[in-house]
Design a protein around this motif. Structure first.
Motif, PDB file in Angstrom:
ATOM      1  N   ILE A 208      14.870   9.659 -30.506  1.00  0.00           N
ATOM      2  CA  ILE A 208      16.308   9.340 -30.618  1.00  0.00           C
ATOM      3  C   ILE A 208      16.836   9.930 -31.926  1.00  0.00           C
ATOM      4  O   ILE A 208      17.645   9.309 -32.612  1.00  0.00           O
ATOM      5  N   ALA A 209      16.372  11.111 -32.249  1.00  0.00           N
ATOM      6  CA  ALA A 209      16.716  11.723 -33.538  1.00  0.00           C
ATOM      7  C   ALA A 209      18.198  11.966 -33.693  1.00  0.00           C
ATOM      8  O   ALA A 209      18.723  11.949 -34.814  1.00  0.00           O
ATOM      9  N   HIS A 210      18.921  12.193 -32.580  1.00  0.00           N
ATOM     10  CA  HIS A 210      20.337  12.559 -32.672  1.00  0.00           C
ATOM     11  C   HIS A 210      21.224  11.584 -31.900  1.00  0.00           C
ATOM     12  O   HIS A 210      20.746  10.857 -31.020  1.00  0.00           O
ATOM     13  N   LYS A 211      22.475  11.633 -32.243  1.00  0.00           N
ATOM     14  CA  LYS A 211      23.475  10.780 -31.610  1.00  0.00           C
ATOM     15  C   LYS A 211      23.437  10.922 -30.092  1.00  0.00           C
ATOM     16  O   LYS A 211      23.328  12.026 -29.566  1.00  0.00           O
ATOM     17  N   ASP A 212      23.508   9.807 -29.422  1.00  0.00           N
ATOM     18  CA  ASP A 212      23.513   9.673 -27.956  1.00  0.00           C
ATOM     19  C   ASP A 212      22.125   9.812 -27.336  1.00  0.00           C
ATOM     20  O   ASP A 212      21.987   9.669 -26.114  1.00  0.00           O
ATOM     21  N   ASP A 213      21.080  10.081 -28.147  1.00  0.00           N
ATOM     22  CA  ASP A 213      19.722  10.070 -27.614  1.00  0.00           C
ATOM     23  C   ASP A 213      19.320   8.638 -27.284  1.00  0.00           C
ATOM     24  O   ASP A 213      19.689   7.697 -28.007  1.00  0.00           O
ATOM     25  N   HIS A 214      18.542   8.466 -26.236  1.00  0.00           N
ATOM     26  CA  HIS A 214      18.069   7.127 -25.883  1.00  0.00           C
ATOM     27  C   HIS A 214      16.753   7.246 -25.137  1.00  0.00           C
ATOM     28  O   HIS A 214      16.433   8.274 -24.529  1.00  0.00           O
ATOM     29  N   VAL A 215      15.979   6.163 -25.167  1.00  0.00           N
ATOM     30  CA  VAL A 215      14.682   6.163 -24.518  1.00  0.00           C
ATOM     31  C   VAL A 215      14.297   4.725 -24.159  1.00  0.00           C
ATOM     32  O   VAL A 215      14.618   3.788 -24.904  1.00  0.00           O
ATOM     33  N   GLU A 216      13.639   4.573 -23.011  1.00  0.00           N
ATOM     34  CA  GLU A 216      13.123   3.256 -22.627  1.00  0.00           C
ATOM     35  C   GLU A 216      11.809   3.038 -23.365  1.00  0.00           C
ATOM     36  O   GLU A 216      10.941   3.919 -23.397  1.00  0.00           O
ATOM     37  N   ILE A 217      11.648   1.857 -23.983  1.00  0.00           N
ATOM     38  CA  ILE A 217      10.416   1.553 -24.707  1.00  0.00           C
ATOM     39  C   ILE A 217       9.756   0.318 -24.103  1.00  0.00           C
ATOM     40  O   ILE A 217      10.398  -0.455 -23.370  1.00  0.00           O
ATOM     41  N   GLU A 218       8.503   0.151 -24.413  1.00  0.00           N
ATOM     42  CA  GLU A 218       7.773  -1.016 -23.917  1.00  0.00           C
ATOM     43  C   GLU A 218       8.356  -2.277 -24.536  1.00  0.00           C
ATOM     44  O   GLU A 218       8.590  -2.345 -25.754  1.00  0.00           O
ATOM     45  N   ALA A 219       8.609  -3.286 -23.700  1.00  0.00           N
ATOM     46  CA  ALA A 219       9.210  -4.534 -24.173  1.00  0.00           C
ATOM     47  C   ALA A 219       8.303  -5.237 -25.179  1.00  0.00           C
ATOM     48  O   ALA A 219       7.072  -5.230 -25.044  1.00  0.00           O
ATOM     49  N   ILE A 220       8.915  -5.823 -26.190  1.00  0.00           N
ATOM     50  CA  ILE A 220       8.217  -6.555 -27.244  1.00  0.00           C
ATOM     51  C   ILE A 220       8.774  -7.978 -27.270  1.00  0.00           C
ATOM     52  O   ILE A 220       9.993  -8.161 -27.163  1.00  0.00           O
ATOM     53  N   PRO A 221       7.933  -9.009 -27.413  1.00  0.00           N
ATOM     54  CA  PRO A 221       8.478 -10.366 -27.569  1.00  0.00           C
ATOM     55  C   PRO A 221       9.402 -10.415 -28.789  1.00  0.00           C
ATOM     56  O   PRO A 221       8.987 -10.067 -29.898  1.00  0.00           O
ATOM     57  N   LEU A 222      10.630 -10.816 -28.583  1.00  0.00           N
ATOM     58  CA  LEU A 222      11.618 -10.810 -29.663  1.00  0.00           C
ATOM     59  C   LEU A 222      11.170 -11.680 -30.836  1.00  0.00           C
ATOM     60  O   LEU A 222      11.400 -11.354 -32.000  1.00  0.00           O
ATOM     61  N   ARG A 223      10.480 -12.776 -30.528  1.00  0.00           N
ATOM     62  CA  ARG A 223      10.028 -13.695 -31.595  1.00  0.00           C
ATOM     63  C   ARG A 223       9.033 -13.018 -32.532  1.00  0.00           C
ATOM     64  O   ARG A 223       8.952 -13.370 -33.721  1.00  0.00           O
ATOM     65  N   SER A 224       8.278 -12.022 -32.022  1.00  0.00           N
ATOM     66  CA  SER A 224       7.261 -11.362 -32.852  1.00  0.00           C
ATOM     67  C   SER A 224       7.880 -10.518 -33.962  1.00  0.00           C
ATOM     68  O   SER A 224       7.189 -10.130 -34.908  1.00  0.00           O
ATOM     69  N   LEU A 225       9.173 -10.221 -33.848  1.00  0.00           N
ATOM     70  CA  LEU A 225       9.850  -9.423 -34.875  1.00  0.00           C
ATOM     71  C   LEU A 225      10.392 -10.285 -36.009  1.00  0.00           C
ATOM     72  O   LEU A 225      10.785  -9.758 -37.056  1.00  0.00           O
ATOM     73  N   LEU A 226      10.406 -11.602 -35.820  1.00  0.00           N
ATOM     74  CA  LEU A 226      11.089 -12.496 -36.752  1.00  0.00           C
ATOM     75  C   LEU A 226      10.127 -13.126 -37.740  1.00  0.00           C
ATOM     76  O   LEU A 226       8.927 -13.215 -37.483  1.00  0.00           O
ATOM     77  N   PRO A 227      10.648 -13.604 -38.887  1.00  0.00           N
ATOM     78  CA  PRO A 227       9.784 -14.303 -39.842  1.00  0.00           C
ATOM     79  C   PRO A 227       9.293 -15.623 -39.261  1.00  0.00           C
ATOM     80  O   PRO A 227       9.865 -16.134 -38.293  1.00  0.00           O
ATOM     81  N   SER A 228       8.262 -16.193 -39.848  1.00  0.00           N
ATOM     82  CA  SER A 228       7.671 -17.422 -39.302  1.00  0.00           C
ATOM     83  C   SER A 228       8.554 -18.636 -39.518  1.00  0.00           C
ATOM     84  O   SER A 228       8.661 -19.502 -38.651  1.00  0.00           O
ATOM     85  N   ASP A 229       9.209 -18.707 -40.673  1.00  0.00           N
ATOM     86  CA  ASP A 229      10.031 -19.879 -40.997  1.00  0.00           C
ATOM     87  C   ASP A 229      11.495 -19.618 -40.674  1.00  0.00           C
ATOM     88  O   ASP A 229      12.160 -18.827 -41.350  1.00  0.00           O
ATOM     89  N   LEU A 230      11.982 -20.290 -39.648  1.00  0.00           N
ATOM     90  CA  LEU A 230      13.393 -20.152 -39.254  1.00  0.00           C
ATOM     91  C   LEU A 230      14.165 -21.448 -39.520  1.00  0.00           C
ATOM     92  O   LEU A 230      15.269 -21.627 -39.011  1.00  0.00           O
TER      93      LEU A 230
END
Length: 636
Positions: A208-230
């Protein structure tokens, strides 16, 4: 944050393009009239720099110049703890089943659209559910900038926004211009160890180096991206941080940061470009909007850990410390004596309501206010007819001046007179001012109560008898004053009070005052003004003159919890050069009714309150009867 539904930009672009193509076709049909068509600003283009940068957004997108814009600077020593900001319930945040992720470069940021079964968010003080639609990032060219929000004057190198829309709406485009239509979670980044979860996204940046580039990626659990203490976060009402800047966002900014490595951050800075593939490469970086004014808004935190006190100025310790404390104590005693000498009064210990009668003898009278209204004991009076409000819908030649007098927020009315008549009173009364009494919590604040129930706030509209030339002349005369009292309950946002509340920052301290844009006073009132209670009493503040006809309306005024919090925390009882002390709990306790009666204008105002014991008595009898039947069946 980026406008939700940046994926909608293609739709806006295509519509604009179709329109422009049509326009060009029409103009070309008239060959002699075509001169030039500027395609550069298709779809009202915007950017983070130059003539289309943040300082110019409001010219094309007027909402970007609004009063409740984002991002803001969070000063943690000024936030208010709100225990209603509980833990979030994150449904589907740890799942990837039936969830698809589409990564794209839209020329403004890197964005991941969440497709399929979207994670849902509830709790956290929210009154409705919100669905996660996308998340995106804002970052800087250097480590000391990049985040949109700032925490105690600190900017972070990057900030992530997870954008949700209310489940009441079909999607972001439907919700983005609705009140509280959007909910955004904001997370700060700090440089640390490699982040394996984010690497699953970063590894696709070459695609996706340039504007309007897009790609389907493997789904990731959204919680795994967040800090532990919310558990510790900040909450305020704001806007989108990109055009069109709709003020529809409930913001939650978390205190704990996300760690990411220097290498990973540099990939954000140099791998993705803001241009199309056919144009010269320009790094997509510094994609953040500058801090916007907080204005009259409050910032809340979910617990005391979010309120960080400022470091005190260090002073050398010496043997004079005890002497200094003693002198301070003596000064405090002297100040207290001076206050009493000047007949100062207030709601605080030492000068509170229980002491008023010492300096103001009428405060110890037998017909004092406020009182507790016992609805079952009220007497029906057919003479209590409807009121005639003259000039209450008028704004011409009426001046409203709001002030902080150290005891309350008061709005003085001058210019063309407003009057009331009728309501079982033979004289006409002129409107002088209105003011408020409120508590530090929802269960108290009103001066009057109904059947021992207090309300969070009460408004008094003060009038004086037109037989007298001035309020001061009328204040000590029998029936010289008439006060209309309105009780408040917590409900939806009441925009009729916006003109008042939005100016609280200009009357933050005692003696501050500001002129308001005049509005019809009648807009503040509830619909039903026919049902009310009447009694004779006094002013509820010194000198407590027993000259007041009181009218207390049965129907309440609704106001939101957030609006009440602004009364509680945005105005202070002290001068600007003193330590801030909130005006709150500015109510006098109820006084004995003594020989007086309370009258009611309508039979619906006379009723006996239903107690829990009365409700449960038939149920108890029923349960007892069933128990007896079971006992005898078992025995015989």
């Amino acid at each position: 944050m980026c406008s939700p539904g940046m994926h909608l930009s293609a739709l806006f672009y295509s519509r604009s393009t179709l329109f422009m193509v049509f326009a060009v076709a029409v103009l070309l049909a008239r060959a002699d009239s075509f001169v030039h068509v500027d395609f550069h600003r298709h779809g009202n283009d915007w950017s983070y720099g130059g003539e289309h940068g943040p300082t110019h957004w409001h010219a094309v997108f007027p909402t970007c110049g609004g009063e409740n814009q984002s991002p803001i600077h969070i000063e943690t020593h000024k936030v208010f703890v709100n225990h209603k900001l509980t833990a979030f319930e994150m449904e589907g945040y740890d799942q990837i089943q039936n969830l698809n992720m589409s990564l794209k470069n839209n020329g403004h940021t890197v964005q991941v659209d969440l497709l399929g079964v979207q994670p849902r968010l509830r709790g956290g003080g929210l009154s409705r559910d919100y669905q996660a639609a996308q998340f995106h990032f804002h970052w800087g060219a250097t480590d000391d900038r990049g985040s949109e929000h700032a925490l105690d004057n600190k900017h972070y190198p990057m900030e992530m926004h997870i954008v949700h829309h209310s489940s009441h709406y079909s999607g972001l485009s439907d919700a983005m211009d609705k009140a509280e239509g959007l909910k955004v979670l904001g997370f700060f980044f700090e440089i640390g160890e490699e982040n394996e979860q984010f690497e699953k996204i970063i590894s696709h940046f070459k695609e996706i180096a340039h504007k309007d580039d897009h790609v389907e990626i493997e789904a990731i659990p959204l919680r795994s991206l967040l800090p532990s203490d919310l558990s510790t976060y900040y909450r305020y009402q704001g806007s989108l941080t990109t055009p069109p800047c709709y003020e529809s966002v409930i913001w939650t900014v978390f205190q704990e940061t996300i760690q990411i490595s220097k290498r990973q951050l540099d990939i954000f800075r140099h791998e993705v470009k803001q241009n199309l593939p056919t144009e010269p490469d320009i790094d997509l970086t510094d994609d953040f909007r500058p801090i916007q004014p907080l204005n009259s808004r409050n910032i809340y935190t979910s617990n005391i850990n979010g309120r960080i006190q400022q470091e005190p100025v260090s002073r050398p310790q010496n043997s004079a410390k005890v002497l200094t404390v003693s002198i301070s104590y003596m000064i405090s005693l002297l100040m207290f004596a001076l206050i009493r000498l000047c007949n100062e009064w207030g709601y605080e210990p030492g000068i509170g309501p229980s002491t008023w009668h010492t300096d103001y003898p009428q405060c110890g009278g037998s017909s004092q206010s406020p009182i507790s209204v016992d609805t079952a004991a009220a007497v029906l009076d057919s003479n209590l007819t409807t009121f005639t409000f003259n000039g209450y819908n008028n704004i011409n030649n009426v001046r409203m001046s709001m002030k902080n007098n150290g005891h309350t927020v008061q709005i003085d009315l001058t210019g063309k007179l407003m009057t009331i008549s009728g309501g079982g009173v033979k004289d006409t009364y002129r409107t002088k001012q209105f003011h408020f009494h409120w508590g530090s919590e929802d269960r108290r604040g009103s001066e009057h109560d109904i059947n021992d129930k207090h309300f969070p706030m009460e408004m008094h509209v003060v009038h004086y008898n037109s037989k007298y030339n001035t309020f001061d002349e009328a204040v000590n005369q029998t029936n010289g004053l008439h006060v209309l009292a309105f009780l408040f309950e917590v409900g939806e946002v009441n925009h009729h009070f916006d003109e008042i509340i939005h100016h609280f920052y200009q009357i933050a301290h005692k003696a501050d005052h500001v002129d308001l844009t005049t509005f019809p006073l009648a807009e503040l009132f509830p619909e039903d003004l026919k049902v009310y209670y009447r009694y004779h009493g006094s002013l509820t503040t010194p000198p407590c003159s027993e000259s007041v006809i009181w009218t207390i309306f049965k129907e309440t005024i609704k106001i939101s919890e957030d609006q009440l919090m602004k009364f509680r925390h945005n105005v202070h009882r002290n001068y600007a050069n003193e330590t801030d002390r909130d005006i709150s709990n500015d109510f006098r306790p109820t006084q004995p009714l003594n020989h007086r009666f309370v009258y009611a204008s309508d039979p619906s105002a006379i009723y006996k309150p239903i107690s829990a014991s009365r409700v449960n008595k038939p149920l108890s009898i029923f349960v007892l009867g069933i128990s007896v039947l079971i006992f005898f069946n078992c025995r015989f």
